[in-house]
Enzyme design. Structure first.
Site, PDB file in Angstrom:
ATOM      1  N   ALA A  53       0.838  -1.337  -0.108  1.00 17.31           N
ATOM      2  CA  ALA A  53       0.097  -0.101  -0.018  1.00 17.31           C
ATOM      3  C   ALA A  53       0.741   1.413   0.003  1.00 17.31           C
ATOM      4  O   ALA A  53       0.794   2.323  -0.777  1.00 17.31           O
ATOM      5  CB  ALA A  53      -0.957   0.036   1.203  1.00 17.31           C
ATOM      6  N   ARG A  88      -4.732  -0.017  -9.267  1.00 17.32           N
ATOM      7  CA  ARG A  88      -5.032  -0.705  -8.348  1.00 17.32           C
ATOM      8  C   ARG A  88      -6.246  -0.271  -7.396  1.00 17.32           C
ATOM      9  O   ARG A  88      -6.124   0.740  -6.878  1.00 17.32           O
ATOM     10  CB  ARG A  88      -4.035  -1.530  -7.504  1.00 17.32           C
ATOM     11  CG  ARG A  88      -2.993  -2.360  -8.346  1.00 17.32           C
ATOM     12  CD  ARG A  88      -1.967  -2.921  -7.417  1.00 17.32           C
ATOM     13  NE  ARG A  88      -2.580  -4.146  -6.882  1.00 17.32           N
ATOM     14  CZ  ARG A  88      -1.834  -4.927  -5.959  1.00 17.32           C
ATOM     15  NH1 ARG A  88      -0.764  -4.639  -5.657  1.00 17.32           N
ATOM     16  NH2 ARG A  88      -2.484  -5.831  -5.285  1.00 17.32           N
ATOM     17  N   GLN A 199       4.179 -13.350  -1.920  1.00 19.18           N
ATOM     18  CA  GLN A 199       4.913 -12.348  -1.261  1.00 19.18           C
ATOM     19  C   GLN A 199       5.479 -12.542  -0.049  1.00 19.18           C
ATOM     20  O   GLN A 199       6.705 -11.835   0.457  1.00 19.18           O
ATOM     21  CB  GLN A 199       4.009 -11.110  -1.238  1.00 19.18           C
ATOM     22  CG  GLN A 199       3.312 -10.495  -2.261  1.00 19.18           C
ATOM     23  CD  GLN A 199       2.163 -10.895  -2.643  1.00 19.18           C
ATOM     24  OE1 GLN A 199       1.826 -12.148  -2.294  1.00 19.18           O
ATOM     25  NE2 GLN A 199       1.269  -9.939  -3.131  1.00 19.18           N
ATOM     26  N   ASP A 240      -4.133  -2.817   3.782  1.00 17.42           N
ATOM     27  CA  ASP A 240      -4.170  -2.044   2.686  1.00 17.42           C
ATOM     28  C   ASP A 240      -5.326  -0.784   2.832  1.00 17.42           C
ATOM     29  O   ASP A 240      -5.196   0.058   2.066  1.00 17.42           O
ATOM     30  CB  ASP A 240      -4.703  -2.980   1.484  1.00 17.42           C
ATOM     31  CG  ASP A 240      -3.365  -3.634   1.022  1.00 17.42           C
ATOM     32  OD1 ASP A 240      -3.306  -4.741   1.504  1.00 17.42           O
ATOM     33  OD2 ASP A 240      -2.557  -3.102   0.087  1.00 17.42           O
TER      34      ASP A 240
HETATM   35  O1  MRU Z   1      -0.761  -7.173  -3.316  1.00 17.63           O
HETATM   36  P1  MRU Z   1       0.133  -6.633  -2.519  1.00 17.63           P
HETATM   37  O2  MRU Z   1       1.528  -7.252  -2.600  1.00 17.63           O
HETATM   38  O3  MRU Z   1       0.299  -5.090  -2.820  1.00 17.63           O
HETATM   39  O4  MRU Z   1      -0.393  -6.731  -1.041  1.00 17.63           O
HETATM   40  C1  MRU Z   1       0.259  -6.050   0.041  1.00 17.63           C
HETATM   41  C2  MRU Z   1      -0.334  -6.513   1.142  1.00 17.63           C
HETATM   42  O5  MRU Z   1      -1.421  -6.763   1.560  1.00 17.63           O
HETATM   43  C3  MRU Z   1       0.437  -5.609   2.494  1.00 17.63           C
HETATM   44  O6  MRU Z   1       0.139  -6.526   3.599  1.00 17.63           O
HETATM   45  C4  MRU Z   1      -0.358  -4.434   2.481  1.00 17.63           C
HETATM   46  O7  MRU Z   1      -0.204  -3.571   1.617  1.00 17.63           O
HETATM   47  C5  MRU Z   1       0.512  -3.545   3.904  1.00 17.63           C
HETATM   48  S1  MRU Z   1       1.955  -3.019   3.259  1.00 17.63           S
HETATM   49  C6  MRU Z   1       2.949  -2.233   4.305  1.00 17.63           C
END
Ligand code: MRU
Length: 356
Positions: A53, A88, A199, A240
């Site tokens: 995010a 997104r 991830q 997010d």
């Molecule tokens: O789909 P992504 O990899 O962008 O999702 C990221 C997450 O869900 C994280 O946990 C969230 O963005 C917090 S990041 C500090």
């Protein structure tokens, strides 16, 4: 934080270009990529060369700078801002950063607009870095308390990558862990692999390894049994979008971890900068949940024996797939929110106590 001993930020501006670390290549290849146009920034967000995010928010802010360099025309800049927001849907930081930039640029003349945009994008970047550092210092107190009581290694479970790669530096969920490690507190991290894009396995484990922090990758479904066995002292995840009532939208699977934590009396914390709070909606059903390409499910990516990145299909071509990228954990399952201003209850009262 460091990669092969060298300090990096996830994004920076140099010679009228935006530089990013291409996260689709990690952990197998470390590639710094140039974003030259606003289209490059939109593409980097959509394809998840940058993700997380706070980082997509900062990338969008720098994307607007690139749009001004390309074509210093108000209607082009406005169209770019709309396309960036649409790149997104779930993480609120994207909209927050673009709206903040557009507000700053409102009424500014053509001559000054680039300088002001660049300063604001840099401010967003630096502010996030400071927020994440403070999240770490606030979360450190919780880890310290557990460590003092337990007098042994603190086992922390995390989901997805809410590490420094998802922000500018430090991370959100990982920042308390980095601070604890730097203070000499023994920590071990259970890293959910986080299908479908992995991830956790690809990014969280990688960045923890680079900082010398003990960690173990587990399947997304292993958290429950580890909690039943008393092998998890706390969970820390990112978010997010956090609603003012304390409901937390995060990577798919977070909700199931929170349910399991509740059943096993394991504290479940969510770490967030205030840029992730959505004060505008009250009901989590209004959060747009991103549905991604089914190929992320039907195929996996890795390296072959020659270290070449390869993608293979893992189930029948004609099987249907549903790839929801996020879920919502209700506030009642969250022990506390770790923010840059302190730790609070996951509730409107808690959040308003910290953020007027
Ligand atoms: O789909 P992504 O990899 O962008 O999702 C990221 C997450 O869900 C994280 O946990 C969230 O963005 C917090 S990041 C500090």
């Amino acid at each position: 934080m460091k990669i092969e001993g060298k300090s990096y930020k996830t994004i920076w501006f140099e010679n009228n270009l935006v530089k990013i670390i291409d996260q689709t290549k990690l952990p197998h290849k470390f590639v710094i990529k140039d974003l030259k146009t606003v289209k490059d920034s939109i593409n980097a967000i959509k394809t998840m060369e940058v993700r997380g995010a706070p980082l997509i928010g900062a990338t969008a802010a720098f994307g607007l700078v690139l749009s001004i360099i390309e074509n210093n025309d108000l209607s082009f800049i406005k169209k770019s801002s709309e396309e960036l927001i649409a790149s997104r849907p779930t993480a609120i930081n994207l909209k927050w950063a673009v709206n903040r930039m557009m507000k700053k640029l409102n009424g500014i003349n053509e001559k000054d607009i680039l300088k002001i945009a660049l300063n604001e994008a840099k401010a967003i970047k630096e502010e996030d870095e400071g927020f994440c550092k403070n999240i770490g210092l606030n979360g450190l107190k919780i880890i310290e308390e557990i460590s003092n009581k337990k007098k042994d290694t603190v086992n922390i479970l995390t989901h997805c990558n809410a590490g420094w790669l998802a922000t500018i530096d430090w991370g959100t969920a990982t920042s308390p862990i980095y601070h604890a490690h730097q203070k000499g507190i023994k920590v071990h991290v259970w890293v959910d692999e986080t299908r479908p894009r992995n991830q956790g396995a690809n990014l969280t484990s990688y960045e923890l390894n680079e900082e010398g922090i003990s960690n173990t990758v587990i399947t997304d479904n292993a958290g429950g049994i580890l909690m039943q066995r008393g092998q998890v002292d706390m969970c820390i995840v990112g978010t997010d979008r956090t609603l003012s009532n304390g409901d937390v939208c995060n990577k798919i699977g977070t909700y199931l971890k929170a349910l399991s934590a509740k059943d096993n009396n394991v504290p479940f914390y969510v770490a967030l900068p205030s840029s992730t709070i959505d004060w505008s909606i009250k009901d989590h059903k209004q959060i747009p949940i991103e549905e991604r390409n089914s190929e992320e499910l039907s195929h996996v990516e890795g390296v072959d024996e020659n270290n070449e990145i390869k993608k293979v299909r893992i189930y029948p071509k004609n099987s249907k797939s549903l790839n929801l990228a996020f879920d919502v954990t209700p506030a009642k399952l969250v022990t506390g929110l770790i923010t840059e201003k302190g730790v609070c209850e996951a509730s409107e009262k808690g959040l308003k106590g910290l953020f007027k």
